[in-house]
Design a protein around this motif. Structure first.
Motif, PDB file in Angstrom:
ATOM      1  N   SER A 129       0.831  -1.208   0.000  1.00  0.00           N
ATOM      2  CA  SER A 129       0.000   0.000   0.000  1.00  0.00           C
ATOM      3  C   SER A 129       0.864   1.256   0.000  1.00  0.00           C
ATOM      4  O   SER A 129       0.528   2.258  -0.647  1.00  0.00           O
ATOM      5  N   LEU A 130       1.993   1.230   0.711  1.00  0.00           N
ATOM      6  CA  LEU A 130       2.892   2.382   0.706  1.00  0.00           C
ATOM      7  C   LEU A 130       3.692   2.455  -0.581  1.00  0.00           C
ATOM      8  O   LEU A 130       4.025   3.550  -1.053  1.00  0.00           O
ATOM      9  N   GLU A 131       4.002   1.300  -1.181  1.00  0.00           N
ATOM     10  CA  GLU A 131       4.710   1.287  -2.460  1.00  0.00           C
ATOM     11  C   GLU A 131       3.912   2.036  -3.530  1.00  0.00           C
ATOM     12  O   GLU A 131       4.496   2.679  -4.405  1.00  0.00           O
ATOM     13  N   LEU A 132       2.591   1.965  -3.450  1.00  0.00           N
ATOM     14  CA  LEU A 132       1.751   2.716  -4.379  1.00  0.00           C
ATOM     15  C   LEU A 132       2.044   4.206  -4.297  1.00  0.00           C
ATOM     16  O   LEU A 132       2.040   4.903  -5.326  1.00  0.00           O
ATOM     17  N   LEU A 133       2.326   4.695  -3.112  1.00  0.00           N
ATOM     18  CA  LEU A 133       2.634   6.118  -2.948  1.00  0.00           C
ATOM     19  C   LEU A 133       4.091   6.425  -3.269  1.00  0.00           C
ATOM     20  O   LEU A 133       4.392   7.295  -4.082  1.00  0.00           O
ATOM     21  N   VAL A 134       4.996   5.689  -2.643  1.00  0.00           N
ATOM     22  CA  VAL A 134       6.421   6.017  -2.745  1.00  0.00           C
ATOM     23  C   VAL A 134       6.987   5.613  -4.105  1.00  0.00           C
ATOM     24  O   VAL A 134       7.631   6.420  -4.783  1.00  0.00           O
ATOM     25  N   GLY A 135       6.773   4.374  -4.492  1.00  0.00           N
ATOM     26  CA  GLY A 135       7.395   3.867  -5.710  1.00  0.00           C
ATOM     27  C   GLY A 135       6.673   4.227  -6.984  1.00  0.00           C
ATOM     28  O   GLY A 135       7.305   4.516  -7.998  1.00  0.00           O
ATOM     29  N   MET A 136       5.329   4.241  -6.954  1.00  0.00           N
ATOM     30  CA  MET A 136       4.570   4.468  -8.167  1.00  0.00           C
ATOM     31  C   MET A 136       4.208   5.924  -8.388  1.00  0.00           C
ATOM     32  O   MET A 136       4.023   6.355  -9.528  1.00  0.00           O
ATOM     33  N   THR A 137       4.088   6.695  -7.304  1.00  0.00           N
ATOM     34  CA  THR A 137       3.648   8.090  -7.425  1.00  0.00           C
ATOM     35  C   THR A 137       4.724   9.090  -7.026  1.00  0.00           C
ATOM     36  O   THR A 137       4.635  10.265  -7.377  1.00  0.00           O
ATOM     37  N   GLY A 138       5.711   8.643  -6.270  1.00  0.00           N
ATOM     38  CA  GLY A 138       6.768   9.554  -5.848  1.00  0.00           C
ATOM     39  C   GLY A 138       6.403  10.386  -4.633  1.00  0.00           C
ATOM     40  O   GLY A 138       6.973  11.459  -4.422  1.00  0.00           O
ATOM     41  N   LEU A 139       5.457   9.910  -3.823  1.00  0.00           N
ATOM     42  CA  LEU A 139       5.036  10.627  -2.622  1.00  0.00           C
ATOM     43  C   LEU A 139       5.535   9.879  -1.389  1.00  0.00           C
ATOM     44  O   LEU A 139       5.077   8.769  -1.102  1.00  0.00           O
ATOM     45  N   VAL A 140       6.472  10.468  -0.684  1.00  0.00           N
ATOM     46  CA  VAL A 140       7.032   9.843   0.512  1.00  0.00           C
ATOM     47  C   VAL A 140       6.215  10.287   1.721  1.00  0.00           C
ATOM     48  O   VAL A 140       6.216  11.456   2.088  1.00  0.00           O
ATOM     49  N   SER A 141       5.510   9.338   2.326  1.00  0.00           N
ATOM     50  CA  SER A 141       4.660   9.638   3.478  1.00  0.00           C
ATOM     51  C   SER A 141       5.271   9.048   4.735  1.00  0.00           C
ATOM     52  O   SER A 141       5.716   7.898   4.736  1.00  0.00           O
ATOM     53  N   LEU A 142       5.250   9.820   5.795  1.00  0.00           N
ATOM     54  CA  LEU A 142       5.732   9.339   7.090  1.00  0.00           C
ATOM     55  C   LEU A 142       4.568   9.237   8.077  1.00  0.00           C
ATOM     56  O   LEU A 142       4.762   9.249   9.283  1.00  0.00           O
ATOM     57  N   GLY A 143       3.354   9.111   7.533  1.00  0.00           N
ATOM     58  CA  GLY A 143       2.184   8.972   8.398  1.00  0.00           C
ATOM     59  C   GLY A 143       1.256   7.870   7.941  1.00  0.00           C
ATOM     60  O   GLY A 143       0.062   7.876   8.243  1.00  0.00           O
ATOM     61  N   HIS A 144       1.806   6.902   7.211  1.00  0.00           N
ATOM     62  CA  HIS A 144       0.965   5.871   6.618  1.00  0.00           C
ATOM     63  C   HIS A 144       0.367   4.933   7.667  1.00  0.00           C
ATOM     64  O   HIS A 144      -0.659   4.294   7.408  1.00  0.00           O
ATOM     65  N   ALA A 145       0.980   4.854   8.823  1.00  0.00           N
ATOM     66  CA  ALA A 145       0.467   3.970   9.872  1.00  0.00           C
ATOM     67  C   ALA A 145      -0.894   4.422  10.391  1.00  0.00           C
ATOM     68  O   ALA A 145      -1.626   3.621  10.981  1.00  0.00           O
ATOM     69  N   ALA A 146      -1.250   5.697  10.169  1.00  0.00           N
ATOM     70  CA  ALA A 146      -2.553   6.175  10.631  1.00  0.00           C
ATOM     71  C   ALA A 146      -3.681   5.368  10.000  1.00  0.00           C
ATOM     72  O   ALA A 146      -4.666   5.029  10.662  1.00  0.00           O
ATOM     73  N   PHE A 147      -3.541   5.014   8.739  1.00  0.00           N
ATOM     74  CA  PHE A 147      -4.589   4.277   8.041  1.00  0.00           C
ATOM     75  C   PHE A 147      -4.625   2.820   8.501  1.00  0.00           C
ATOM     76  O   PHE A 147      -5.700   2.223   8.593  1.00  0.00           O
ATOM     77  N   LEU A 148      -3.464   2.258   8.790  1.00  0.00           N
ATOM     78  CA  LEU A 148      -3.407   0.914   9.374  1.00  0.00           C
ATOM     79  C   LEU A 148      -4.124   0.898  10.714  1.00  0.00           C
ATOM     80  O   LEU A 148      -4.960   0.015  10.989  1.00  0.00           O
ATOM     81  N   GLY A 149      -3.806   1.876  11.573  1.00  0.00           N
ATOM     82  CA  GLY A 149      -4.395   1.932  12.906  1.00  0.00           C
ATOM     83  C   GLY A 149      -5.881   2.195  12.887  1.00  0.00           C
ATOM     84  O   GLY A 149      -6.640   1.599  13.663  1.00  0.00           O
ATOM     85  N   ILE A 150      -6.331   3.073  11.997  1.00  0.00           N
ATOM     86  CA  ILE A 150      -7.761   3.371  11.915  1.00  0.00           C
ATOM     87  C   ILE A 150      -8.528   2.138  11.457  1.00  0.00           C
ATOM     88  O   ILE A 150      -9.594   1.804  11.991  1.00  0.00           O
ATOM     89  N   GLY A 151      -7.990   1.437  10.463  1.00  0.00           N
ATOM     90  CA  GLY A 151      -8.629   0.198  10.027  1.00  0.00           C
ATOM     91  C   GLY A 151      -8.721  -0.818  11.155  1.00  0.00           C
ATOM     92  O   GLY A 151      -9.748  -1.493  11.323  1.00  0.00           O
ATOM     93  N   ALA A 152      -7.658  -0.924  11.945  1.00  0.00           N
ATOM     94  CA  ALA A 152      -7.641  -1.879  13.063  1.00  0.00           C
ATOM     95  C   ALA A 152      -8.612  -1.464  14.158  1.00  0.00           C
ATOM     96  O   ALA A 152      -9.360  -2.302  14.703  1.00  0.00           O
ATOM     97  N   TYR A 153      -8.636  -0.180  14.501  1.00  0.00           N
ATOM     98  CA  TYR A 153      -9.520   0.297  15.573  1.00  0.00           C
ATOM     99  C   TYR A 153     -10.993   0.191  15.184  1.00  0.00           C
ATOM    100  O   TYR A 153     -11.834  -0.188  16.011  1.00  0.00           O
ATOM    101  N   VAL A 154     -11.327   0.520  13.943  1.00  0.00           N
ATOM    102  CA  VAL A 154     -12.717   0.393  13.505  1.00  0.00           C
ATOM    103  C   VAL A 154     -13.158  -1.064  13.565  1.00  0.00           C
ATOM    104  O   VAL A 154     -14.295  -1.371  13.953  1.00  0.00           O
TER     105      VAL A 154
END
Length: 323
Positions: A43-68
């Motif tokens: 999921s992060l490779e889609l941003l970093v490798g395919m789009t060139g967007l380096v995110s340092l907050g990707h865990a927020a979506f993992l955590g939200i999915g887990a908490y919901v």
């Protein structure tokens, strides 16, 4: 020769399908953990490798999915519905974060995504919304029933294994198809030269936002699987440490390659397990962070293209050594 290129994939798939019959409880848990973190890394490779967007907050979506997943599990027992809630919540937050953070670029984009992730982290950590800093447990594992017959029970380890494996295959296939599509080619163009793509008439912000939301949704899928696997969630799932770890997986495996994200997840998870196991390292296991750090530095120094570059490096060395 081309007909044999898919042979390793077929062999690996058959081996993975047969693994539950021989796995111990520990190795079963480890394989499932690797597979779901591979989904997260993809999921992060889609941003970093395919789009060139380096995110340092990707865990927020993992955590939200887990908490919901954990919050809704007491009222929703249907696995498809619970999955839809987890993925939808992660995608919704990704839409909110992306709409604001994509106004920035470079280091500012990295810092804004980190800020949004930390904001989500403190919402769960400092409030009683879901157990505060202690997190919460997921007591009821989701199921899929049809006509009174249970087709899927994620409380069963074998069912969970094949579900996680299916999620990994789905994510990999989806991103592989996406790379070959017009949308994927547009993302590649944005990564290479966004200004030129904008001059060619592409609405680059819309493309980046779509990629950001899809990446968040796939991270929410990984969060759903992680919550079901562990039966518990805590705020650390949203921390910057988790975001840094998944970014390291992508870098270690090789940015720009889907198989690199999978290899990075495998390598990083196994390295952590190895350096934390006292039976293998003895007293040195107490200093696992130090030895793990030195090992990662060595990997990056020796394989600047990541693990996917190891084969290329070996081929080049062989050709150079030929008389």
């Amino acid at each position: 020769m081309s007909r044999y290129r898919s042979l390793p994939v077929v062999v690996a798939t058959l081996a993975l399908l047969a693994l539950p019959a021989v796995l111990t409880p520990y190795t079963h848990d480890l394989v499932v953990k690797i597979a779901l973190y591979a989904v997260f890394a993809l999921s992060l490779e889609l941003l970093v490798g395919m789009t060139g967007l380096v995110s340092l907050g990707h865990a927020a979506f993992l955590g939200i999915g887990a908490y919901v997943t954990a919050l809704a599990a007491d009222k929703v027992s249907s696995a498809p519905l619970l999955l839809a809630l987890a993925v939808g919540a992660a995608a919704a937050y990704a839409l909110f974060v992306g709409a604001l953070s994509l106004r920035t670029r470079g280091i500012y984009f990295i810092m804004v995504t980190l800020a949004f992730a930390q904001m989500a982290y403190f919402v769960f950590h400092d409030t009683k919304l879901a157990g505060g800093s202690d997190g919460m447990f997921l007591y009821n594992k989701p199921t899929l029933t049809l006509a009174g017959r249970t087709l899927l029970d994620l409380g069963d380890k074998r069912h969970l294994y094949y579900t996680v494996l299916g999620a990994l295959v789905f994510t990999y296939a989806l991103l592989a198809l996406l790379r070959r599509s017009r949308f994927g080619h547009a993302l590649a163009g944005i990564r290479a030269n966004e200004q030129r793509m904008r001059a060619a008439g592409f609405r680059t912000t819309a493309y980046k936002l779509a990629a950001f939301v899809l990446a968040g949704a796939l991270a929410g899928l990984a969060g759903f699987l992680l919550a079901v696997k562990d039966g518990a969630v805590n705020p650390e799932l949203l921390s910057w440490h988790e975001s840094g770890a998944v970014l390291l997986m992508v870098i270690l495996g090789g940015i720009g390659h889907l198989r690199g994200a999978v290899l990075g997840a495998v390598a990083l998870t196994l390295l952590k397990e190895f350096f934390q196991t006292e039976a293998w390292l003895g007293p040195l296991a107490a200093h696992s962070q130090m030895t793990f750090g030195f090992t990662v530095i060595a990997f990056v120094a020796l394989l600047p293209r990541g693990l996917v570059g190891f084969r290329t490096l070996s081929v080049v060395s062989t050709r150079q050594n030929r008389p």
